[in-house]
Scaffold this motif. Structure first.
Motif, PDB file in Angstrom:
ATOM      1  N   PHE A   1      10.917  10.156  -5.823  1.00  0.00           N
ATOM      2  CA  PHE A   1      11.897   9.186  -5.345  1.00  0.00           C
ATOM      3  C   PHE A   1      12.692   9.842  -4.224  1.00  0.00           C
ATOM      4  N   MET A   2      13.025   9.077  -3.200  1.00  0.00           N
ATOM      5  CA  MET A   2      14.000   9.508  -2.217  1.00  0.00           C
ATOM      6  C   MET A   2      15.051   8.414  -2.107  1.00  0.00           C
ATOM      7  N   PRO A   3      16.084   8.470  -2.956  1.00  0.00           N
ATOM      8  CA  PRO A   3      17.160   7.480  -2.890  1.00  0.00           C
ATOM      9  C   PRO A   3      18.218   7.907  -1.881  1.00  0.00           C
ATOM     10  N   ASN A   4      19.190   7.038  -1.641  1.00  0.00           N
ATOM     11  CA  ASN A   4      20.353   7.481  -0.875  1.00  0.00           C
ATOM     12  C   ASN A   4      21.614   7.259  -1.699  1.00  0.00           C
ATOM     13  N   ILE A   5      22.724   7.708  -1.171  1.00  0.00           N
ATOM     14  CA  ILE A   5      23.964   7.785  -1.940  1.00  0.00           C
ATOM     15  C   ILE A   5      24.502   6.411  -2.353  1.00  0.00           C
ATOM     16  N   ALA A   6      23.983   5.341  -1.739  1.00  0.00           N
ATOM     17  CA  ALA A   6      24.441   3.996  -2.103  1.00  0.00           C
ATOM     18  C   ALA A   6      23.974   3.579  -3.497  1.00  0.00           C
ATOM     19  N   ALA A   7      23.242   4.460  -4.179  1.00  0.00           N
ATOM     20  CA  ALA A   7      22.924   4.207  -5.590  1.00  0.00           C
ATOM     21  C   ALA A   7      24.201   4.004  -6.396  1.00  0.00           C
ATOM     22  N   LYS A   8      25.297   4.596  -5.934  1.00  0.00           N
ATOM     23  CA  LYS A   8      26.584   4.468  -6.636  1.00  0.00           C
ATOM     24  C   LYS A   8      27.050   3.025  -6.734  1.00  0.00           C
ATOM     25  N   VAL A   9      26.634   2.184  -5.792  1.00  0.00           N
ATOM     26  CA  VAL A   9      27.020   0.776  -5.803  1.00  0.00           C
ATOM     27  C   VAL A   9      25.790  -0.117  -5.941  1.00  0.00           C
ATOM     28  N   LYS A  10      24.705   0.457  -6.475  1.00  0.00           N
ATOM     29  CA  LYS A  10      23.443  -0.262  -6.725  1.00  0.00           C
ATOM     30  C   LYS A  10      22.855  -0.852  -5.441  1.00  0.00           C
ATOM     31  N   LYS A  11      23.037  -0.130  -4.338  1.00  0.00           N
ATOM     32  CA  LYS A  11      22.495  -0.565  -3.053  1.00  0.00           C
ATOM     33  C   LYS A  11      21.651   0.536  -2.404  1.00  0.00           C
ATOM     34  N   SER A  12      21.151   1.464  -3.197  1.00  0.00           N
ATOM     35  CA  SER A  12      20.310   2.517  -2.635  1.00  0.00           C
ATOM     36  C   SER A  12      19.046   1.922  -2.027  1.00  0.00           C
ATOM     37  N   VAL A  13      18.547   2.566  -0.994  1.00  0.00           N
ATOM     38  CA  VAL A  13      17.220   2.283  -0.463  1.00  0.00           C
ATOM     39  C   VAL A  13      16.365   3.481  -0.862  1.00  0.00           C
ATOM     40  N   THR A  14      15.348   3.256  -1.684  1.00  0.00           N
ATOM     41  CA  THR A  14      14.593   4.353  -2.290  1.00  0.00           C
ATOM     42  C   THR A  14      13.125   4.289  -1.927  1.00  0.00           C
ATOM     43  N   ALA A  15      12.607   5.371  -1.384  1.00  0.00           N
ATOM     44  CA  ALA A  15      11.165   5.499  -1.163  1.00  0.00           C
ATOM     45  C   ALA A  15      10.518   5.993  -2.449  1.00  0.00           C
ATOM     46  N   ILE A  16       9.304   5.491  -2.725  1.00  0.00           N
ATOM     47  CA  ILE A  16       8.559   5.879  -3.923  1.00  0.00           C
ATOM     48  C   ILE A  16       7.179   6.365  -3.505  1.00  0.00           C
ATOM     49  N   CYS A  17       6.842   7.585  -3.927  1.00  0.00           N
ATOM     50  CA  CYS A  17       5.508   8.148  -3.686  1.00  0.00           C
ATOM     51  C   CYS A  17       4.886   8.469  -5.039  1.00  0.00           C
ATOM     52  N   LEU A  18       3.708   7.926  -5.285  1.00  0.00           N
ATOM     53  CA  LEU A  18       3.044   8.067  -6.580  1.00  0.00           C
ATOM     54  C   LEU A  18       2.024   9.193  -6.575  1.00  0.00           C
ATOM     55  N   GLY A  19       1.998   9.960  -7.657  1.00  0.00           N
ATOM     56  CA  GLY A  19       1.003  11.005  -7.822  1.00  0.00           C
ATOM     57  C   GLY A  19      -0.374  10.425  -8.123  1.00  0.00           C
ATOM     58  N   PRO A  20      -1.423  11.258  -8.037  1.00  0.00           N
ATOM     59  CA  PRO A  20      -2.805  10.778  -8.135  1.00  0.00           C
ATOM     60  C   PRO A  20      -3.205  10.215  -9.485  1.00  0.00           C
ATOM     61  N   SER A  21      -2.502  10.588 -10.547  1.00  0.00           N
ATOM     62  CA  SER A  21      -2.877  10.126 -11.886  1.00  0.00           C
ATOM     63  C   SER A  21      -1.981   8.994 -12.391  1.00  0.00           C
ATOM     64  N   CYS A  22      -1.113   8.496 -11.532  1.00  0.00           N
ATOM     65  CA  CYS A  22      -0.228   7.408 -11.961  1.00  0.00           C
ATOM     66  C   CYS A  22      -1.011   6.116 -12.153  1.00  0.00           C
ATOM     67  N   THR A  23      -0.686   5.393 -13.191  1.00  0.00           N
ATOM     68  CA  THR A  23      -1.334   4.133 -13.508  1.00  0.00           C
ATOM     69  C   THR A  23      -0.562   2.961 -12.905  1.00  0.00           C
ATOM     70  N   LYS A  24      -1.139   1.768 -13.013  1.00  0.00           N
ATOM     71  CA  LYS A  24      -0.426   0.569 -12.557  1.00  0.00           C
ATOM     72  C   LYS A  24       0.874   0.405 -13.348  1.00  0.00           C
ATOM     73  N   ALA A  25       0.814   0.724 -14.632  1.00  0.00           N
ATOM     74  CA  ALA A  25       2.019   0.635 -15.464  1.00  0.00           C
ATOM     75  C   ALA A  25       3.074   1.634 -15.002  1.00  0.00           C
ATOM     76  N   ASP A  26       2.634   2.826 -14.588  1.00  0.00           N
ATOM     77  CA  ASP A  26       3.569   3.827 -14.073  1.00  0.00           C
ATOM     78  C   ASP A  26       4.259   3.310 -12.809  1.00  0.00           C
ATOM     79  N   LYS A  27       3.481   2.678 -11.931  1.00  0.00           N
ATOM     80  CA  LYS A  27       4.059   2.132 -10.699  1.00  0.00           C
ATOM     81  C   LYS A  27       5.083   1.047 -11.028  1.00  0.00           C
ATOM     82  N   THR A  28       4.743   0.175 -11.977  1.00  0.00           N
ATOM     83  CA  THR A  28       5.660  -0.893 -12.382  1.00  0.00           C
ATOM     84  C   THR A  28       6.956  -0.310 -12.937  1.00  0.00           C
ATOM     85  N   THR A  29       6.826   0.729 -13.765  1.00  0.00           N
ATOM     86  CA  THR A  29       8.007   1.375 -14.347  1.00  0.00           C
ATOM     87  C   THR A  29       8.856   2.032 -13.272  1.00  0.00           C
ATOM     88  N   ALA A  30       8.207   2.752 -12.353  1.00  0.00           N
ATOM     89  CA  ALA A  30       8.934   3.434 -11.283  1.00  0.00           C
ATOM     90  C   ALA A  30       9.689   2.432 -10.412  1.00  0.00           C
TER      91      ALA A  30
END
Length: 280
Positions: A123-152
């Motif tokens: 995850f690469m979030p920014n500090i606006a997570a404090k007000v639930k307005k973070s913009v977060t990049a998500i990079c998945l590892g090679p063994s992550c499942t569809k369920a893992d992506k949904t959870t992330a």
């Protein structure tokens, strides 16, 4: 497992860890949270602070306690602290544990190697997570499942918006969001100083600038969908009017080139951090 059956573990209760814990506790998306301070924080006090949240919050006694209770483990410590946790984290049940790291500059390949599993997410979030307005990049590892992506995605969206990206684009994302939020503050400050120069007291001037920024974003993200910035700019600029004079001054001052260079420099620094983590 479905979200309502999951316990999310959070290691590290600093600024980002606390913001994420608060958002998840409010979301009621998961069965429970299990939290653990790392240094300088009080696990039980934080759990007490979240006692009235929608999701139950459990203070862990230690790392092994947290690992034993959690199916997803968010690692919310600083990059330089992360290596001290690898040995303990490596004892997790690899068959049931999804790891999510917010440590800047630590690539998936290092996480996979040191944690002993490909079920890892960056995850690469920014500090606006404090007000639930973070913009977060998500990079998945090679063994992550569809369920893992949904959870992330569900976790990231509990404290803002989420953008799945190829890891090679992470430095660029940091340049326009993770660090880019600071450029926006600098621009607002400069605008407010301009207002102050022209006679508006600085506190009132920066309040006006914040409101102007909010109105600009609301217009750009209107009901009809996102509108390109240049299209909106041209709608504001009347022929021979005041706005085009200001836009001309920004162009003559090199605003575009300076901002592009700021993003490029930030991305370059991020790549160097990742190379250092890899031992290059």
């Amino acid at each position: 497992m479905e979200g309502k059956e999951l316990t999310i573990g959070i290691i590290g209760l600093g600024n980002m860890g606390s913001a994420i814990a608060s958002a998840l506790a409010d979301s009621d998306l998961f069965k429970s949270l299990c939290i653990l301070a790392h240094t300088g924080e009080d696990t039980r006090q934080k759990a007490a602070d979240l006692a009235n949240a929608a999701c139950s919050v459990i203070p862990a006694n230690n790392l092994q306690d947290l690992l034993g209770q959690s199916q997803v483990v968010l690692i919310c410590v600083k990059p330089q602290v992360l290596p001290t946790l690898y040995e303990g984290l490596g004892k997790a049940d690899k068959g049931k544990t999804l790891f999510i790291s917010i440590a800047a500059g630590v690539p998936l390949s290092i996480l996979e190697d040191r944690l002993g599993t490909g079920r890892v997410v960056r995850f690469m979030p920014n500090i606006a997570a404090k007000v639930k307005k973070s913009v977060t990049a998500i990079c998945l590892g090679p063994s992550c499942t569809k369920a893992d992506k949904t959870t992330a995605l569900a976790i990231a969206e509990s404290f803002g918006s989420a953008f799945p990206l190829d890891e090679r684009l992470m430095p660029a994302f940091i340049g326009i969001s993770g660090s880019g939020i600071a450029y926006i503050y600098q621009f607002i400050h400069a605008m407010a100083e301009g207002g102050c120069l022209e006679g508006i007291p600085y506190p009132q001037s920066h309040a006006i600038c914040y409101a102007t920024m909010e109105s600009a974003v609301a217009l750009a993200l209107g009901k009809e969908g996102t509108v390109a910035p240049m299209e909106l700019e041209m709608k504001v600029c009347s022929a021979g009017g005041t706005t085009i004079e200001g836009v001309k001054a920004l162009e003559e001052g090199g605003l575009n080139g300076t901002v592009i260079e700021a993003v490029a420099k930030t991305a370059e620094k991020s790549r160097k951090m990742e190379d250092a983590a890899k031992g290059k």
